[in-house]
Design an enzyme around this catalytic site. Structure first.
Site, PDB file in Angstrom:
ATOM      1  N   HIS A  90     -12.476 -20.598 -31.117  1.00  0.00           N
ATOM      2  CA  HIS A  90     -11.040 -20.792 -30.931  1.00  0.00           C
ATOM      3  C   HIS A  90     -10.577 -22.162 -31.414  1.00  0.00           C
ATOM      4  O   HIS A  90      -9.383 -22.448 -31.413  1.00  0.00           O
ATOM      5  CB  HIS A  90     -10.649 -20.579 -29.458  1.00  0.00           C
ATOM      6  CG  HIS A  90     -11.081 -21.680 -28.532  1.00  0.00           C
ATOM      7  ND1 HIS A  90     -12.234 -21.617 -27.780  1.00  0.00           N
ATOM      8  CD2 HIS A  90     -10.511 -22.866 -28.228  1.00  0.00           C
ATOM      9  CE1 HIS A  90     -12.355 -22.715 -27.054  1.00  0.00           C
ATOM     10  NE2 HIS A  90     -11.311 -23.494 -27.308  1.00  0.00           N
TER      11      HIS A  90
ATOM     12  N   ASP B  48     -16.909 -16.396 -29.195  1.00  0.00           N
ATOM     13  CA  ASP B  48     -16.219 -17.687 -29.335  1.00  0.00           C
ATOM     14  C   ASP B  48     -17.153 -18.660 -30.040  1.00  0.00           C
ATOM     15  O   ASP B  48     -17.706 -19.566 -29.433  1.00  0.00           O
ATOM     16  CB  ASP B  48     -15.797 -18.212 -27.968  1.00  0.00           C
ATOM     17  CG  ASP B  48     -14.747 -19.322 -28.077  1.00  0.00           C
ATOM     18  OD1 ASP B  48     -14.370 -19.677 -29.207  1.00  0.00           O
ATOM     19  OD2 ASP B  48     -14.316 -19.834 -27.030  1.00  0.00           O
TER      20      ASP B  48
ATOM     21  N   GLY C  43      -9.841 -30.037 -24.387  1.00  0.00           N
ATOM     22  CA  GLY C  43     -10.440 -30.962 -25.340  1.00  0.00           C
ATOM     23  C   GLY C  43     -11.955 -30.933 -25.310  1.00  0.00           C
ATOM     24  O   GLY C  43     -12.615 -31.376 -26.246  1.00  0.00           O
TER      25      GLY C  43
ATOM     26  N   SER D 206     -13.651 -28.173 -25.337  1.00  0.00           N
ATOM     27  CA  SER D 206     -14.078 -26.959 -26.035  1.00  0.00           C
ATOM     28  C   SER D 206     -14.994 -27.268 -27.202  1.00  0.00           C
ATOM     29  O   SER D 206     -14.783 -28.223 -27.949  1.00  0.00           O
ATOM     30  CB  SER D 206     -12.859 -26.200 -26.557  1.00  0.00           C
ATOM     31  OG  SER D 206     -12.274 -25.443 -25.549  1.00  0.00           O
TER      32      SER D 206
ATOM     33  N   SER E 197     -16.605 -22.770 -24.031  1.00  0.00           N
ATOM     34  CA  SER E 197     -15.550 -21.841 -24.428  1.00  0.00           C
ATOM     35  C   SER E 197     -14.274 -22.119 -23.645  1.00  0.00           C
ATOM     36  O   SER E 197     -13.256 -22.466 -24.223  1.00  0.00           O
ATOM     37  CB  SER E 197     -16.003 -20.390 -24.198  1.00  0.00           C
ATOM     38  OG  SER E 197     -14.964 -19.475 -24.460  1.00  0.00           O
TER      39      SER E 197
END
Length: 459
Positions: free
Chosen positions: A243, A271, A350, A352, A367
């Site tokens: 993502h 993801d 942030g 991720s 994720s």
């Protein structure tokens, strides 16, 4: 009736053989295969680097799991040894296997579940606690797949999470209201199958908001965290969350320096993504730990439920917790992602894409989740082994930091090869001997089957 009795006799003989093996062996990987000519084989803890953890990992475990230094060190060793024993029992029990997990402050207690009480003696002989349950792990996985399929037909965000809970031998739906869970179960055709419902106001969200910190940026706008260094052919780069950017997106690093391009990205569904970096960047086996200190990655052996994991992120830094469940599905606002691992580690926007480790073993990339690192929360990660396998990537580890591809990729499929991702139960041939995989991992050149009984057993 004669055939029935013959089958029972064969099964009893197999169980007796496994029990004999278990009773004559220390419950450790080191006793499984005869040592090679050059000396004794390493233990599971030695293979996985759990016997020599970094101080950054130990300090974070002490802080977040409330452990003493001695408990933190013991926990990492126990988790490594438990993974090998669980793998052996998984292969031995076959379709009757119903999951495994560790518990206790130092993860000293391994529990293995089975659907047949006759397996209890074999499990106990391997130094584990036996739990007899109703449903095999494979059947729980099949039930969850029904929910995965129904998710595309029930576009409601009132059932944001569902997962396999091996400790309680069930599939769980986390819902904001019971009526939504009931409708979801009906849509999946899973009525009467024992799907449990957990009511919670939490709604996991992906964590790619723009916040200052140590990060990389996608098209100069969104911010995420670098996951693990990887290589593909002669190209260096890193793995992150899908993502965080679509294929073709440009990335920049700290000080907005040009970095690379997203080569492949999958989201939703999974993801995962990877970025090919330009020649200004060098792939390392390092992960940023506490206080900007670095932790090195040794491999990608999957941790058991209950094991400790630590996460690094560009917003909140270095935090630890434990694995709650594998095979979780999350319905984000952007779509559903399957196959995630649910943890007690906190995270914030942030973070991720940032890396999760169990000791020195790479586990996955962040994720999304719910909560924060002030009040606590739940975070999900995309497991790293499927990411490596889907994109044909090789994890950069402390034992191989040259950035070159792992050897052996062109070997026949049935032959063991470094760089391939193997799952529990996979069989390979190496040096004329057949082996069966005990723990999911990406093979490394230094991890050949005859020298790593923590990962492989002879068959």
């Amino acid at each position: 009736m004669a055939g029935r009795h013959a089958g029972g006799g064969r099964r009893a003989a197999a169980l007796t053989a496994l029990t004999t093996l278990a009773l004559t062996a220390v419950p450790s990987a080191a006793a499984a295969d005869p040592p090679p000519a050059h000396g004794p084989v390493p233990s599971a803890a030695q293979t996985l680097g759990a016997d020599r953890p970094s101080q950054e990992v130990l300090r974070a475990l002490e802080r977040d799991l409330l452990l003493t230094p001695e408990q933190a060190a013991a926990r990492l060793v126990n988790e490594a040894e438990a993974g090998t024993r669980a793998g052996r029992l998984h292969n031995a029990l076959g379709k009757r296997f119903a999951g495994a997990w560790v518990s206790g402050a130092t993860a000293a207690d391994l529990t293995v579940a089975t659907t047949d009480a006759a397996d209890a003696a074999v499990i106990r002989a391997q130094g584990a606690q036996a739990k007899v349950v109703k449903t095999a792990l494979a059947d729980l996985g099949s039930l969850k797949k029904k929910l995965d399929a129904a998710a595309t037909r029930t576009p409601t965000h009132d059932t944001p999470v569902w997962y396999v809970d091996v400790r309680r031998n069930r599939v769980v739906i986390q819902a904001t209201k019971r009526s939504a869970a009931t409708a979801f179960i009906k849509a999946a055709g899973a009525e009467g199958r024992g799907v449990a419902v957990r009511i919670s106001a939490d709604r996991p969200r992906v964590m790619a908001d723009i916040v200052g910190g140590d990060a990389y940026y996608i098209d100069g706008i969104a911010r995420c965290s670098v996951g693990f260094s990887v290589t593909k052919d002669l190209q260096q780069g890193f793995a992150s969350a899908g993502h965080c950017g679509r294929a073709g997106a440009r990335t920049t690093g700290f000080d907005m320096a040009d970095q690379g391009t997203v080569q492949a990205s999958t989201f939703p569904g999974k993801d995962m993504a990877w970025v090919a970096a330009n020649s200004d960047w060098t792939a390392t086996a390092d992960v940023r730990g506490e206080g900007a200190q670095r932790v090195q990655v040794a491999g990608s052996v999957q941790a058991l439920v209950g094991a400790s994991v630590c996460r690094s992120g560009s917003t909140t830094g270095w935090h630890c917790g434990t694995v709650e469940q594998h095979d979780s599905s999350v319905r984000y606002a952007e779509g559903t992602v399957n196959g995630l691992t649910r943890t007690t580690v906190c995270a914030e926007p942030g973070d991720s894409g940032g890396p999760f480790l169990a000791g020195a073993q790479a586990q996955g990339v962040t994720s999304g989740g719910s909560g924060d690192c002030t009040s606590g929360g739940t975070t999900f990660y995309q497991p790293v082994n499927p990411l490596l396998g889907d994109f044909g990537l090789t994890l950069v580890t402390a034992s191989a930091q040259s950035g070159t591809p792992a050897p052996g990729q062109a070997a026949p499929k049935e032959s063991w090869a470094a760089g391939r991702v193997y799952g529990v139960g996979d069989t390979v041939t190496h040096a004329g001997v057949r082996y069966q995989c005990l723990q999911s991992h990406q093979a490394q050149a230094i991890w050949s089957p005859e020298g790593t009984p923590a990962l492989w057993q002879r068959v």
